[in-house]
Design a protein around this motif. Structure first.
Motif, PDB file in Angstrom:
ATOM      1  N   VAL A 116      37.111  35.571  48.362  1.00 44.55           N
ATOM      2  CA  VAL A 116      38.004  36.588  47.810  1.00 44.55           C
ATOM      3  C   VAL A 116      38.148  36.346  46.312  1.00 44.55           C
ATOM      4  O   VAL A 116      38.386  35.214  45.876  1.00 44.55           O
ATOM      5  N   ILE A 117      38.023  37.419  45.532  1.00 42.16           N
ATOM      6  CA  ILE A 117      38.082  37.325  44.079  1.00 42.16           C
ATOM      7  C   ILE A 117      39.186  38.236  43.555  1.00 42.16           C
ATOM      8  O   ILE A 117      39.307  39.386  43.970  1.00 42.16           O
ATOM      9  N   SER A 118      39.965  37.697  42.642  1.00 44.39           N
ATOM     10  CA  SER A 118      40.932  38.493  41.894  1.00 44.39           C
ATOM     11  C   SER A 118      40.358  38.752  40.507  1.00 44.39           C
ATOM     12  O   SER A 118      39.954  37.817  39.810  1.00 44.39           O
ATOM     13  N   PHE A 119      40.309  40.031  40.134  1.00 43.73           N
ATOM     14  CA  PHE A 119      39.688  40.408  38.855  1.00 43.73           C
ATOM     15  C   PHE A 119      40.679  41.257  38.066  1.00 43.73           C
ATOM     16  O   PHE A 119      41.251  42.214  38.590  1.00 43.73           O
ATOM     17  N   ASP A 120      40.873  40.896  36.810  1.00 41.31           N
ATOM     18  CA  ASP A 120      41.824  41.636  35.981  1.00 41.31           C
ATOM     19  C   ASP A 120      41.397  41.527  34.523  1.00 41.31           C
ATOM     20  O   ASP A 120      40.648  40.626  34.140  1.00 41.31           O
ATOM     21  N   THR A 121      41.874  42.473  33.714  1.00 39.24           N
ATOM     22  CA  THR A 121      41.586  42.478  32.281  1.00 39.24           C
ATOM     23  C   THR A 121      42.877  42.308  31.503  1.00 39.24           C
ATOM     24  O   THR A 121      43.961  42.628  31.984  1.00 39.24           O
ATOM     25  N   THR A 122      42.749  41.787  30.290  1.00 41.05           N
ATOM     26  CA  THR A 122      43.902  41.628  29.414  1.00 41.05           C
ATOM     27  C   THR A 122      43.470  41.904  27.982  1.00 41.05           C
ATOM     28  O   THR A 122      42.279  41.902  27.662  1.00 41.05           O
ATOM     29  N   TYR A 123      44.466  42.119  27.108  1.00 36.93           N
ATOM     30  CA  TYR A 123      44.195  42.556  25.748  1.00 36.93           C
ATOM     31  C   TYR A 123      44.829  41.590  24.745  1.00 36.93           C
ATOM     32  O   TYR A 123      45.498  40.641  25.115  1.00 36.93           O
ATOM     33  N   PHE A 135      37.279  36.276  36.453  1.00 32.37           N
ATOM     34  CA  PHE A 135      37.080  36.219  37.905  1.00 32.37           C
ATOM     35  C   PHE A 135      37.803  34.966  38.407  1.00 32.37           C
ATOM     36  O   PHE A 135      37.480  33.857  37.982  1.00 32.37           O
ATOM     37  N   VAL A 136      38.758  35.142  39.305  1.00 37.98           N
ATOM     38  CA  VAL A 136      39.590  34.033  39.767  1.00 37.98           C
ATOM     39  C   VAL A 136      39.554  33.954  41.283  1.00 37.98           C
ATOM     40  O   VAL A 136      39.689  34.979  41.974  1.00 37.98           O
ATOM     41  N   GLY A 137      39.344  32.736  41.806  1.00 41.37           N
ATOM     42  CA  GLY A 137      39.387  32.487  43.237  1.00 41.37           C
ATOM     43  C   GLY A 137      40.510  31.533  43.589  1.00 41.37           C
ATOM     44  O   GLY A 137      41.296  31.125  42.726  1.00 41.37           O
ATOM     45  N   VAL A 138      40.587  31.159  44.867  1.00 40.82           N
ATOM     46  CA  VAL A 138      41.614  30.234  45.349  1.00 40.82           C
ATOM     47  C   VAL A 138      40.915  29.054  46.007  1.00 40.82           C
ATOM     48  O   VAL A 138      40.067  29.235  46.888  1.00 40.82           O
ATOM     49  N   ASN A 139      41.253  27.825  45.572  1.00 42.21           N
ATOM     50  CA  ASN A 139      40.592  26.651  46.132  1.00 42.21           C
ATOM     51  C   ASN A 139      41.315  26.139  47.381  1.00 42.21           C
ATOM     52  O   ASN A 139      42.269  26.756  47.871  1.00 42.21           O
ATOM     53  N   ARG A 201      40.383  46.008  47.260  1.00 41.89           N
ATOM     54  CA  ARG A 201      41.826  46.128  47.474  1.00 41.89           C
ATOM     55  C   ARG A 201      42.526  46.281  46.136  1.00 41.89           C
ATOM     56  O   ARG A 201      42.260  45.532  45.200  1.00 41.89           O
ATOM     57  N   TRP A 202      43.435  47.258  46.071  1.00 42.71           N
ATOM     58  CA  TRP A 202      44.250  47.427  44.882  1.00 42.71           C
ATOM     59  C   TRP A 202      45.439  46.473  44.907  1.00 42.71           C
ATOM     60  O   TRP A 202      45.981  46.167  45.981  1.00 42.71           O
ATOM     61  N   CYS A 203      45.855  46.060  43.731  1.00 42.00           N
ATOM     62  CA  CYS A 203      47.032  45.191  43.599  1.00 42.00           C
ATOM     63  C   CYS A 203      48.285  45.987  43.961  1.00 42.00           C
ATOM     64  O   CYS A 203      48.641  46.955  43.269  1.00 42.00           O
ATOM     65  N   ILE A 204      48.943  45.612  45.055  1.00 51.56           N
ATOM     66  CA  ILE A 204      50.118  46.346  45.513  1.00 51.56           C
ATOM     67  C   ILE A 204      51.289  46.173  44.550  1.00 51.56           C
ATOM     68  O   ILE A 204      52.158  47.057  44.445  1.00 51.56           O
ATOM     69  N   SER A 285      47.821  40.708  45.473  1.00 54.93           N
ATOM     70  CA  SER A 285      47.908  41.230  44.108  1.00 54.93           C
ATOM     71  C   SER A 285      46.976  40.427  43.216  1.00 54.93           C
ATOM     72  O   SER A 285      46.390  39.426  43.639  1.00 54.93           O
ATOM     73  N   THR A 286      46.871  40.901  41.958  1.00 57.83           N
ATOM     74  CA  THR A 286      46.050  40.199  40.961  1.00 57.83           C
ATOM     75  C   THR A 286      46.896  39.214  40.160  1.00 57.83           C
ATOM     76  O   THR A 286      46.570  38.886  39.020  1.00 57.83           O
ATOM     77  N   GLN A 287      47.958  38.724  40.766  1.00 59.92           N
ATOM     78  CA  GLN A 287      48.879  37.826  40.065  1.00 59.92           C
ATOM     79  C   GLN A 287      48.187  36.564  39.571  1.00 59.92           C
ATOM     80  O   GLN A 287      48.512  36.039  38.508  1.00 59.92           O
ATOM     81  N   ARG A 288      47.218  36.063  40.328  1.00 62.93           N
ATOM     82  CA  ARG A 288      46.528  34.835  39.901  1.00 62.93           C
ATOM     83  C   ARG A 288      45.743  35.076  38.614  1.00 62.93           C
ATOM     84  O   ARG A 288      45.703  34.216  37.728  1.00 62.93           O
ATOM     85  N   SER A 289      45.100  36.232  38.509  1.00 60.41           N
ATOM     86  CA  SER A 289      44.390  36.553  37.266  1.00 60.41           C
ATOM     87  C   SER A 289      45.362  36.687  36.111  1.00 60.41           C
ATOM     88  O   SER A 289      45.112  36.201  34.993  1.00 60.41           O
ATOM     89  N   GLU A 290      46.489  37.330  36.367  1.00 58.52           N
ATOM     90  CA  GLU A 290      47.476  37.509  35.307  1.00 58.52           C
ATOM     91  C   GLU A 290      48.083  36.175  34.885  1.00 58.52           C
ATOM     92  O   GLU A 290      48.391  35.969  33.707  1.00 58.52           O
ATOM     93  N   SER A 291      48.245  35.268  35.826  1.00 55.91           N
ATOM     94  CA  SER A 291      48.743  33.939  35.479  1.00 55.91           C
ATOM     95  C   SER A 291      47.748  33.204  34.596  1.00 55.91           C
ATOM     96  O   SER A 291      48.134  32.496  33.656  1.00 55.91           O
ATOM     97  N   MET A 292      46.468  33.382  34.881  1.00 54.15           N
ATOM     98  CA  MET A 292      45.444  32.753  34.051  1.00 54.15           C
ATOM     99  C   MET A 292      45.459  33.342  32.648  1.00 54.15           C
ATOM    100  O   MET A 292      45.333  32.631  31.644  1.00 54.15           O
ATOM    101  N   HIS A 293      45.662  34.660  32.565  1.00 47.94           N
ATOM    102  CA  HIS A 293      45.716  35.309  31.250  1.00 47.94           C
ATOM    103  C   HIS A 293      46.962  34.878  30.479  1.00 47.94           C
ATOM    104  O   HIS A 293      46.921  34.756  29.251  1.00 47.94           O
TER     105      HIS A 293
END
Length: 570
Positions: A116-123, A135-139, A201-204, A285-293
């Protein structure tokens, strides 16, 4: 304090550079200097000097050099480990349009954590307004792990297609089972084209956050928001969701709302009841990607250069790797005791990490309210009917399939691969300085234990300083460099000469010291001759009637008179 009296020593400069790289603000850096020195008056610089050094020296990367340094960084990483992967797409003017890279450890980790991959963009991560995508996964500890990073000039469908195809090539052509994104239409179309078998899947969280803004114009919008949340989260089947959704629209007169109609059409990619039967590694949700950003945003701004960005990406990789190693060490040396005598719990204790076993134990605590009955068992699989007691007379029934085959501990190959971290490109003097400081810290720590040891170190310090000053005076500041002993480090130490500002048109050649001495001596002789001639002219005016003497004067205007020559009649 006068400007000419302010100075940043090498120790101060190196501390500023290190603090800047780790995201410590200039004001905090200056306050640490004040605390270490014992007050503002003990420092020979001010806060403005720290800020100016960061702006002019640390962050001062020109646009022309930035892209080259970014490309050199990618090449250095490839040289360190051939499994480092990167691709660039360039514009006609050779500027960067799209960039993707992933280190060897991330590629190996995908084999275990790429379901499972969480993918998000930031500016606002760089001065060129390039969009950052990760691209973020869960270990196995439930921690976020980076599986690739990208910079994009735009968010068009073709850009996402290029990126997803590039990422698939990097990961050996293996598409993930699940892929979480926001509601970006370009991402959705690119995913359908590049990963047709992957469940999108969309981020709820993004969707539910839009409810107040989208429905704020309706009367009783607070009740609308609460009821919609109830329908989304508490529908236990697809049919019940459909019924509850239609009732929700009718009760609040929202049947003509386009935003809600579009959401219902796409309900299969965001409503939990349509997706929770698939494996999502605990993500909705894409929270993990947002946390990385958010980690990046602590250290970089919209004015950051590309090379600053990749340095912080290195730091993020290193922190993620360290967190995983620490958790692995804890799991290896400690054991969480079982809460029950269940053989099932003991099996999870053996196979799972501490973080995941705690989640299992939470389920076992909830099992106290459940009544289980074995329905059938075959080929190592057991099917149970579970009744959970909600109240004194109400039970919820579930069917659970249990795999009784013992799980083996997995030896994960990626844990033996280090992240590709870039080494700082420092000047040779800075490298030597850091090495000396590191060694001296150990000496000072040992010496500070007593006055006797401190006195020994002071004597040794005085002797060494005297010896080094004598050597420096003997060399008189000069040294030689030949083709026999020259190397890259010595070449890098070469410094430019100071610029000499002159007035008027420059001379054709500088001339040697000897030539200048000869020229000065000649100039003095000419000055002496001219003075004698002037004296002669003055005496000749007294004998202007003698034509013979006047002619003789003409013969001697441009030569030095010989000794004893009395023909001048002087």
């Amino acid at each position: 304090m006068l400007k000419q009296d302010r100075e940043l020593s090498m120790s101060i400069r190196r501390t500023i550079e290190n603090n800047e790289e780790t995201g410590i603000r200039p004001s905090k850096t200056y306050q640490s200097f004040v605390a270490a020195a014992g007050g503002h008056r003990e420092l020979n610089f001010i806060k403005k000097d720290v800020r100016n050094y960061i702006t002019r020296e640390v962050r001062n990367v020109s646009e022309q050099e930035d892209a080259k340094k970014f490309g050199k960084y990618l090449l250095r990483m490839k040289e360190k480990n051939q499994n480092f992967f990167f691709e660039l797409q360039l514009e006609e003017d050779q500027s960067i349009k799209l960039a993707f890279w992933a280190d060897a450890r991330s590629r190996a980790a995908f084999e275990y954590f790429g379901d499972v991959i969480s993918f998000d963009t930031t500016y606002n991560t760089n001065r060129y307004n390039l969009v950052c995508a990760s691209f973020v996964g869960v270990n196995h500890h439930g921690q976020s792990t980076l599986l690739g990073c990208s910079l994009m000039k735009n968010e068009e469908i073709e850009s996402f297609k290029w990126l997803f195809q590039c990422w698939l090539r990097c990961m050996g052509g293996n598409a993930p089972k699940g892929f979480l994104t926001d509601q970006c239409a370009s991402m959705k179309r690119a995913l359908e084209a590049c990963m047709p078998t992957t469940i999108h899947r969309w981020c709820i969280w993004h969707i539910m956050k839009k409810i107040p803004r989208k429905l704020n114009g309706y009367k009783g919008h607070a009740d609308i928001e609460q009821e919609m949340s109830q329908v989304v989260w508490n529908s236990h089947s697809k049919d019940s969701f459909d019924r509850n959704w239609n009732d929700f629209l009718l009760n609040f007169g929202l049947a003509d709302n386009k935003w809600l109609s579009d959401l219902y059409e796409d309900r299969h990619i965001w409503v939990p009841i349509y997706l929770d039967h698939h494996f999502w590694a605990g993500m909705r949700s894409t929270q993990r990607s947002e946390s990385m950003h958010s980690f990046f945003n602590k250290y970089i701004t919209r004015n950051s250069s590309l090379i600053q960005f990749v340095k912080q990406y290195d730091n993020c990789l290193g922190s993620r790797e360290q967190a995983e190693r620490e958790s692995d060490a804890t799991d290896f040396h400690t054991v969480i005791p079982c809460a029950t005598k269940s053989s099932i719990e003991a099996q999870f204790q053996e196979a799972y990490t501490h973080a995941k076993f705690r989640e299992v134990q939470a389920q076992f605590r909830g099992k106290a309210n459940c009544i289980t009955r074995l329905k059938n068992s075959a080929l190592g699989y057991s099917v149970y009917e579970v009744g959970e007691q909600v109240s004194s007379s109400i039970f919820n029934k579930f069917v659970v399939t249990y795999d009784s085959i013992a799980a083996e501990k997995v030896k994960r190959r990626h844990t033996h691969i280090k992240s590709s971290h870039d080494e700082p490109l420092m000047e040779p003097r800075s490298k030597r300085f850091d090495q000396l400081v590191f060694c001296s810290q150990n000496i000072c720590e040992f010496t500070s234990e007593s006055e006797e040891l401190t006195a020994i170190l002071h004597r040794a310090y005085d002797n060494v300083m005297a010896e080094m000053e004598a050597l420096k005076a003997k060399r008189n500041g000069t040294s030689s460099l030949s083709h026999e002993d020259a190397n890259l480090e010595s070449i890098n130490e070469l410094q430019s000469l100071p610029r000499i500002r002159t007035r008027g048109r420059p001379k054709n050649r500088l001339g040697s010291k000897l030539e200048k001495q000869i020229a000065n001596a000649t100039k003095k002789k000419k000055t002496k001759v001219l003075s004698e001639i002037n004296l002669f002219d003055a005496s000749s005016a007294a004998h202007s009637n003698s034509s013979q003497y006047q002619g003789h004067v003409m013969n001697y205007q441009f030569r030095v008179p010989a000794a004893g020559d009395n023909s001048l009649g002087v």
